[in-house]
Design a protein around this motif. Structure first.
Motif, PDB file in Angstrom:
ATOM      1  N   UNK A   1      17.404  35.126  27.194  1.00 17.26           N
ATOM      2  CA  UNK A   1      17.613  33.822  28.083  1.00 17.26           C
ATOM      3  C   UNK A   1      16.257  33.083  28.530  1.00 17.26           C
TER       4      UNK A   1
ATOM      5  N   UNK B   1      23.606  27.080  38.441  1.00 18.08           N
ATOM      6  CA  UNK B   1      24.751  27.423  37.652  1.00 18.08           C
ATOM      7  C   UNK B   1      24.718  29.005  37.376  1.00 18.08           C
ATOM      8  N   UNK B   2      25.799  29.479  36.991  1.00 18.42           N
ATOM      9  CA  UNK B   2      25.863  31.067  36.622  1.00 18.42           C
ATOM     10  C   UNK B   2      25.747  30.911  35.217  1.00 18.42           C
ATOM     11  N   UNK B   3      24.965  31.863  34.170  1.00 17.20           N
ATOM     12  CA  UNK B   3      25.038  31.856  32.802  1.00 17.20           C
ATOM     13  C   UNK B   3      25.623  32.991  32.431  1.00 17.20           C
ATOM     14  N   UNK B   4      26.666  33.096  31.350  1.00 14.09           N
ATOM     15  CA  UNK B   4      26.884  34.258  30.872  1.00 14.09           C
ATOM     16  C   UNK B   4      26.191  34.649  29.588  1.00 14.09           C
ATOM     17  N   UNK B   5      26.065  36.055  29.199  1.00 20.06           N
ATOM     18  CA  UNK B   5      25.420  36.128  27.697  1.00 20.06           C
ATOM     19  C   UNK B   5      26.732  36.058  26.753  1.00 20.06           C
TER      20      UNK B   5
ATOM     21  N   UNK C   1      27.284  40.693  33.355  1.00 13.96           N
ATOM     22  CA  UNK C   1      26.097  40.195  34.281  1.00 13.96           C
ATOM     23  C   UNK C   1      26.119  38.906  33.964  1.00 13.96           C
ATOM     24  N   UNK C   2      25.564  38.032  35.117  1.00 15.66           N
ATOM     25  CA  UNK C   2      25.481  36.651  34.942  1.00 15.66           C
ATOM     26  C   UNK C   2      24.045  36.448  35.467  1.00 15.66           C
TER      27      UNK C   2
ATOM     28  N   UNK D   1      27.342  48.896  30.974  1.00 18.71           N
ATOM     29  CA  UNK D   1      28.507  48.155  31.866  1.00 18.71           C
ATOM     30  C   UNK D   1      29.516  47.597  31.454  1.00 18.71           C
TER      31      UNK D   1
ATOM     32  N   UNK E   1      30.797  30.721  19.735  1.00 22.33           N
ATOM     33  CA  UNK E   1      29.787  30.821  20.373  1.00 22.33           C
ATOM     34  C   UNK E   1      28.640  30.573  19.570  1.00 22.33           C
TER      35      UNK E   1
ATOM     36  N   UNK F   1      22.696  31.943  22.381  1.00 22.88           N
ATOM     37  CA  UNK F   1      23.287  33.220  22.555  1.00 22.88           C
ATOM     38  C   UNK F   1      23.643  33.171  24.210  1.00 22.88           C
ATOM     39  N   UNK F   2      23.645  32.186  24.885  1.00 21.86           N
ATOM     40  CA  UNK F   2      24.163  32.332  26.293  1.00 21.86           C
ATOM     41  C   UNK F   2      24.896  30.940  26.565  1.00 21.86           C
ATOM     42  N   UNK F   3      25.671  31.069  27.739  1.00 22.03           N
ATOM     43  CA  UNK F   3      26.519  29.772  27.902  1.00 22.03           C
ATOM     44  C   UNK F   3      26.917  29.762  29.602  1.00 22.03           C
ATOM     45  N   UNK F   4      27.041  28.490  30.235  1.00 16.04           N
ATOM     46  CA  UNK F   4      27.352  28.357  31.484  1.00 16.04           C
ATOM     47  C   UNK F   4      28.501  29.172  31.807  1.00 16.04           C
ATOM     48  N   UNK F   5      28.820  29.798  32.828  1.00 11.91           N
ATOM     49  CA  UNK F   5      30.022  30.668  33.060  1.00 11.91           C
ATOM     50  C   UNK F   5      31.314  29.691  33.230  1.00 11.91           C
ATOM     51  N   UNK F   6      31.171  28.657  33.741  1.00 10.03           N
ATOM     52  CA  UNK F   6      32.273  27.738  33.969  1.00 10.03           C
ATOM     53  C   UNK F   6      32.717  27.118  32.823  1.00 10.03           C
TER      54      UNK F   6
ATOM     55  N   UNK G   1      31.937  28.700  29.422  1.00  3.44           N
ATOM     56  CA  UNK G   1      31.813  29.603  28.171  1.00  3.44           C
ATOM     57  C   UNK G   1      33.240  29.431  27.565  1.00  3.44           C
TER      58      UNK G   1
END
Lengths: 647, 647
Positions: free
Chosen positions: A295, A528-532, A542-543, B540, B601, B605-610, B612
Motif C-alpha cells: 500500500x 477513508x478506509x482501504x481494503x486489501x 484488515x483495513x 486472520x 479487482x 491491489x487495494x480499494x476503498x472499503x466503501x 471495493x
C-alpha cells in the motif's frame, strides 16, 4: 548550455514513441512547501552527509590508493561500492540544476581529476578489479563492473545536462566505448548480474547520438533470460535470467535488478519503438501493482534475495521493501507514463513518493531506512549513532548510513531530480501529474505556456493553477485525478465545470486561455478506509487508513500500546485533525477502535472454531499519523493495516 | 549391558527432580503401524542414504586426510560438518537398540578407529581447525567447535547405552575432559555460538557421574546472555546472548540454538533442582507455544537468521520452520514433560511428530525438507536429482541432502529413538503419552507392569491398552487426552467410566489390575475447523482443517487449482473419507468451499472499503489431505490455513 537538455533521468532522443514529453528541469521548479524544503535539505544536509561518508567509508581512498602511493589503505567495502561515489555525483549533478555550489563544484572537479587518473588507458575503471582482487569480467555474476559503469555514466549525464560540464561524462563514455569493444556486436553472450548499464547506455545514446550504445543496451537486454548468468547464491530467477524479458509476465527475483532492467527495457522501446518491449514492461508493471506492491508503494516482500515474492505474498511485518526498489519502481513508472500517458503510472509514483519514499528518510534528512516495513511488532534497537548497520538489521530508527550504502545516495539523486517528474507536455497541451507549489513552462503546439501551481497538497486537495502565459490559440490543460479521489470538483476561470476523468485518469480543459486564468481542482480528502485485494492473505480482515495520497499508520513509541491487540471500527467516523505540536504540525486521523483482550487464549496459539474464546475488549480512540513520519520519535511499534472490528 | 541405561536422549541420573521417569528403550517398543514402518525404513533406507552422503560430501575424507597421506582431498564443507558424521553415528546408535546390524557395526568401528587416530593427544578433535583453517577456540562465535564436540558426545552416549560399546564415548569424553581443562572453573568467560554442548555434557555427567561435566554445562549456560559472543552477522540476540537465560521470557534468535540451549537448561535443572532454570524454560516454552509456534508444530518464522520472529509473527508462506527446530522443540518439550508431568508438553510433541516432523521426510524416506512452509503459493522447481540444494532454496519437493546437512541426520536420530518418547512411569503408575501400537514395560512402586497398546491412531482415536502383567497391589494407568479432544470415552475392563481429564491432561485409572484387563480410550476424531489466535495477523480470517492430531492441507499438484482464491465454508459439513488410492490409502477430509472470482479487482491491489468490488465466486468441493503428505506427488501449491467463507 542547451536548457532543453536539462531533463531529469530519461530524456528520450526522439519524440516518436513518447505519449508525453518530459520537461526540462529549468522549466519546472518546485517553489515551496514540503518537497521544496526537502530539496533544500537535500543540498545542505544529505549531500554533505553523503560526501563525508564516502570519505569515512574509504570509497574515495579506494580510488586514491591506486594512483597515490601515500594512500596505503587496503581497498575497503563491497565489490560495488564505487557506485556509492557515482550516485552521490549524480545526485550533486541534478542538484546543480537548482543553482551553483562552490562545495559541490570542488567535489566534482576533485572526483573527475581522481577518476581520470585512475581509469585505465582503454577506459576501464573499477577499484575492485584494479586492486587486483578479481580479473576483469571474470565474474559478471557478482562483479558489478557494468553496474558501476552504468552509474558512472548516469552521473556524467546529470552533470553534463545541468552544468554543461562533460568532463565526468567523458570518463563514462570512454568506459562505454570499452564496453562496446568488449561486449558489442555479440562479442560476448553474457551480461552483468545487476542491471543498470542498460538504461545508462540508452541515456548516453540520447546525449551523444552514438548508436552503438543503444545497440549494446538492447543486446544486454536480449541475452538475459537465457541462463547466461549465475547461478549465484539465489538461483537464476534472482538475476531475471530464467525467462527472456519479452516473454515474462511478472516481476521476479531481486527487486532492484528487476526494475532497473525494466527501466532499460522501456528506454530501448522509447528509442526504437519495439512494441514487444513496451508490452512486456507493461505486463510486468501491471502484475507488480496489482499483486506485488504494498500500500505504501514499497515492493519486494522477501529478505531472502531482496526479492519479489509470489503473487499476493505481501506480509507487512516480514517485508523487505528496499528503499532502492521503491525508487526503481518510480523510475519505471515514469518511463511508462511517458510511453503511454496512462495516469495509473503517475498514481503509483505519487503513492511511492508520499509514503514508501518519504518514509525512508528521517525528518533531519540524515537518517535512512533500507528496509521499509508496514508493521513493526516490537521496538527494535535504534540505529547506532555514527554507525552503519547491516541492511538486514533493519534497525528501529533510521541509520546514518549502511554497510551496503546504495539507498542513501539513491534518495539524494531522486530528491534532486524530483522536478523532472511533475509535468509533461504533448502537442495538444500540458499535463500536471504531481501537485506541489511549482512553476511550469512548456511548449505545446499552440505556443509557449507558463503555469504557476499553488497548493497545500496533500494537507488539503485544493490545487490552484494560474495561467501566467499563454498563446492565443487553444491548448489543453490536463490535471491528474488520483485513483483514490471519488468526487473531484473543477472550476475554470471562476466557473464550475464537470470534472470528468478521461480514460487516462485526467480532467482535460481545452480552451482559449487568457493570462491570469485560474483553474482550481478540488480533490476532497476525507479520511477513508482501504481494503486489501482479497487474495492478500497476510492482511485479510484488515483495513488501512488513508487520506488523499497519504497512507496512515498507528505508532506506539516504545511499544506502550499493544498494537497486536488493536482493532479499528469499520463504519465509524474518521476525524481529520491538525495536531500543531506533532512533528511541527501534522494532520492526524482519529478513529474509533477497540483494544482486544486475548487473555482467554491461554496455552496454545490456536483453538477449535466451535469452542474458541469469544472476542473481548474495550473501546479506545486511535490516532493515526502519516506513515512517512513513523520512527522519528525513537524506536516504536507500528502498523499500517489494522484488524477490522465491524459495528 | 544394563538395560536400565538404554534410555533415549535425556536420561536423568537422579530421580529427585523428575515428575515422570523415562523408560528404557528396551522396555518400550513400537510394534506396528506407521511409525514402526518408518523405524524400519529409517534403518534400511535413511541410514544407508546418510552414510553414502557422508562419503559423497567428503565429511569422512575430512577426517581421513588428516591421518592418511593417500587422501589428498582438500577439506570440504562447512565449519560444522563434522557433526554430520556424529549425528549419523548417534542415529545408528539409537537404531542399534532395535537389533544388531553388521553394516552399522562396521561403520561404527571404522569411524571410531578413524576418530581415534585423528583426535589430538589432549582430546581435541575438529577437522576444520586440524586442517589449519582456524586456530583452536579463536572464533567461538562461528567455529562450532563445542557444538561438534557435543554431537560427538551424544553419539558416544547413544552407542554406549544401546550396545555397551564405550569406544566412541571414550573419544567424546577425552574431548570433554579437554573442554573442562580449557573452559572449566571459569577459565574462560565465553562460550560457543551454537548451544549443544550443554545438553551433551549433562548426558555425559549422567553416564559417568563426573561432576565436572555438569558444572561446565551450567557455567556455559550462566555466561550466555552477557554479551560474550558475537556480534556475528545477525547480532547477539541470534546467539541468545542479550538476556541471561534465567531472565528471559521468550524464545529469541536462531531457533535451533535457542531450543538446544533450553534443552541443556532443563537438563541442568533435572540434575540440580535449580528452580530458576526450570521456570525460565517453562516461561520461554509457554511463550513459544502460545505466540511463536505454527499449527504444524514448526517454529522459527524468519529466513533471516533462521530465527524466531516477534510474538504472533507467523506467516505461513514466508516461514522458515527448519526441521531441526521442530526436533529441538520436541526435545525441549520432552524434558519439560519429565520435569513437570504437564501433558501440554506431550500435546506439542504429538503435534510436531504428526505434522511438521512427519512432513519433513518423503514417503520414500530418502528426501527431506529443511524449510517447512504452511503455504506454498507457486510450485517451485523440484529438488535436483542427486543434488543438494542450499537450504534457502526451499525446493518444491524434498531434497536428497542439503548443502547444510543438519536436518536429515537429525531426523534419523529422532526416528531411531522415538520409542523413548511414548511412555513414562512414576511411583504411582504408568503414563502413556503417544499412541502407537506398542509394548510398554515399567516398574512403578507396586511392581512390574507390562502393557500392550493396540490402535490405528491417528486413523481413528480408539486406543486399546491390555494389561499383560501386573502386580497385585493397585497402580495408576494415566492416558493422555489430547487438548484437541472434546469428548473422550473410557471403558475399563468392559465397563464405561467417566473420562475426566486431570489437571495435567490425563485420564487416570487407579485400581487393582488383573492380567488381561483391557482399557479402551476412545478419542473421537471428527474433522474440525481450527481458528488462529486473534493476534496472528498473517492468517486472520482463516481456518484450518484438523482431525485428531493431524493437520490437513489443500494441495494442488502443479498449481492447477488457484489456491489463492479458495475459501472454506464455515459451518458446513466436513466429511471424513478414506481414499484407498491416494498414497496407498489415506483419510481425506471433504469440505464445502468457494472459488473466489477476483477479476473485478483490476489495477491496484487495494480499494476503498466503501467502493471495493463485492465478493464473487462459485461453490467447489475441497479435498484436504494430511499436511505431512504434501509435495510427494511433485511440485505443488499448498495451503493449511484457508480463508473462511461464512454461511
Amino acid at each position: 548550455m542547451n536548457t532543453e537538455e536539462i531533463v531529469a533521468p530519461c530524456s528520450p532522443r526522439s519524440g516518436a514513441h513518447l505519449a508525453l514529453r518530459p520537461l526540462s528541469m529549468e522549466r519546472v521548479r518546485i517553489t515551496d512547501g514540503h518537497w521544496a524544503r526537502w530539496q533544500r535539505d537535500n543540498r545542505t544536509v544529505t549531500a554533505p552527509h553523503a560526501m563525508r561518508w564516502l570519505e569515512q567509508d574509504g570509497v574515495l581512498d579506494n580510488f586514491r590508493r591506486l594512483v597515490d602511493p601515500a594512500v596505503t589503505a587496503e581497498r575497503r567495502g563491497w565489490v560495488f561500492c564505487d557506485s556509492d561515489l557515482y550516485k552521490v555525483l549524480e545526485g550533486i549533478g541534478w542538484d546543480l540544476s537548482h543553482g551553483p555550489s562552490e562545495e559541490f563544484g570542488r567535489f566534482v572537479a576533485d572526483s573527475v581529476e581522481l577518476l581520470e587518473r585512475v581509469r585505465e588507458d582503454d577506459g576501464y575503471l573499477n577499484t575492485f578489479v584494479q586492486a587486483g582482487l578479481k580479473d576483469r569480467y571474470a565474474d559478471l555474476t557478482r562483479g558489478h563492473e557494468l553496474y558501476c559503469a552504468g552509474h558512472l555514466i548516469q552521473a556524467g549525464i546529470a552533470l553534463a545536462r545541468t552544468t554543461g560540464d562533460e568532463s565526468l561524462l567523458a570518463i563514462g563514455r570512454r568506459f562505454a566505448d570499452h564496453l562496446v569493444a568488449e561486449f558489442g556486436e555479440g562479442r560476448r553472450a553474457d551480461t552483468d548480474g545487476h542491471p543498470e548499464i542498460e538504461t545508462a547506455l540508452v541515456e548516453l545514446y540520447r546525449h551523444t547520438g552514438e548508436r552503438a550504445y543503444l545497440d549494446l543496451a538492447r543486446q544486454l537486454i536480449d541475452v538475459r533470460g537465457h541462463g547466461v548468468i549465475g547461478p549465484g547464491l539465489f538461483g537464476p530467477a534472482y538475476f531475471q535470467d530464467t525467462v527472456p524479458v519479452r516473454d515474462q509476465d511478472t516481476v521476479v527475483g531481486h527487486a532492484v535488478r528487476a526494475l532497473y532492467l525494466l527501466c532499460g527495457v522501456v528506454d530501448v522501446y522509447l528509442e526504437t519503438g519495439e512494441d514487444a518491449l513496451l508490452q512486456a514492461a507493461r505486463r510486468q508493471w501491471r502484475s507488480m501493482v496489482g499483486e506485488k506492491t504494498y500500500l505504501t508503494g514499497a515492493v519486494g516482500s522477501r529478505f531472502e534475495g531482496e526479492a519479489f515474492g509470489d503473487r499476493f505474498e505481501l506480509p507487512p511485518d516480514l517485508i523487505y521493501g528496499e528503499t532502492c526498489a521503491s525508487i526503481a519502481s518510480l523510475m519505471l513508472s515514469w518511463r511508462l507514463l511517458l510511453a503511454t500517458g496512462d495516469g495509473a503510472h503517475a498514481d503509483l509514483i505519487e503513492r511511492i513518493l508520499h509514503n514508501a519514499f518519504a518514509g525512508s528518510t528521517s525528518l533531519g534528512r540524515d537518517g535512512f531506512f533500507y528496509v521499509n516495513p508496514l508493521q513493526r511488532r516490537s521496538p527494535r534497537p535504534p540505529a547506532p549513532a555514527g554507525g552503519k548497520p547491516l541492511r538486514t538489521d533493519a534497525p528501529g530508527t533510521r541509520a546514518e548510513w549502511y554497510d551496503v550504502a546504495c539507498c542513501p545516495p539513491n534518495i539524494l539523486r531522486t530528491v534532486a531530480s524530483l522536478g523532472g517528474y511533475l509535468a509533461t507536455s504533448d502537442d495538444r497541451g500540458v499535463q500536471l501529474h504531481l501537485y506541489m507549489p511549482s512553476s511550469v513552462h512548456a511548449e505545446p503546439a499552440a505556443g509557449e505556456v507558463a503555469l504557476s501551481v499553488a497548493t497545500r497538497y496533500p494537507e488539503d486537495g485544493v490545487v490552484r493553477v494560474t495561467v501566467e502565459r499563454t498563446p492565443a490559440s487553444p491548448w489543453a490543460l490536463s490535471l491528474r485525478v488520483p485513483s483514490w479521489c471519488r468526487q473531484p470538483a473543477l472550476t475554470v476561470a471562476g466557473a464550475a465545470v464537470p470534472a470528468e476523468r478521461d480514460e487516462r485518469g485526467y480532467v482535460v480543459v481545452e480552451r482559449e486561455w487568457a493570462e491570469g486564468d485560474v483553474v482550481v481542482l478540488d480533490l476532497p480528502m476525507p479520511a477513508r478506509l482501504t481494503a486489501p485485494h482479497p487474495a492478500v492473505d497476510a492482511v485479510r480482515g484488515q483495513v488501512a487508513i488513508e487520506r488523499g495520497p497519504v497512507v496512515y499508520c498507528l505508532e506506539s513509541v516504545g511499544g506502550a500500546l499493544d498494537l497486536d491487540a488493536v482493532e479499528v471500527v469499520v463504519g465509524a467516523e474518521l476525524r481529520v485533525e491538525r495536531d500543531a505540536d506533532l512533528f511541527g504540525g501534522t494532520t492526524v486521523v482519529r478513529a474509533e477502535g477497540r483494544l482486544r483482550d486475548d487473555s482467554a487464549w491461554a496455552g496454545e496459539g490456536w483453538a477449535e472454531v466451535a469452542t474458541a474464546p469469544a472476542a473481548a475488549g474495550r473501546p479506545i480512540e486511535l490516532t493515526a499519523i502519516p506513515y512517512r513520519l513513523w520512527a522519528n520519535r525513537g524506536s516504536s511499534t507500528m502498523r499500517t493495516w489494522i484488524p477490522a472490528a465491524r459495528t
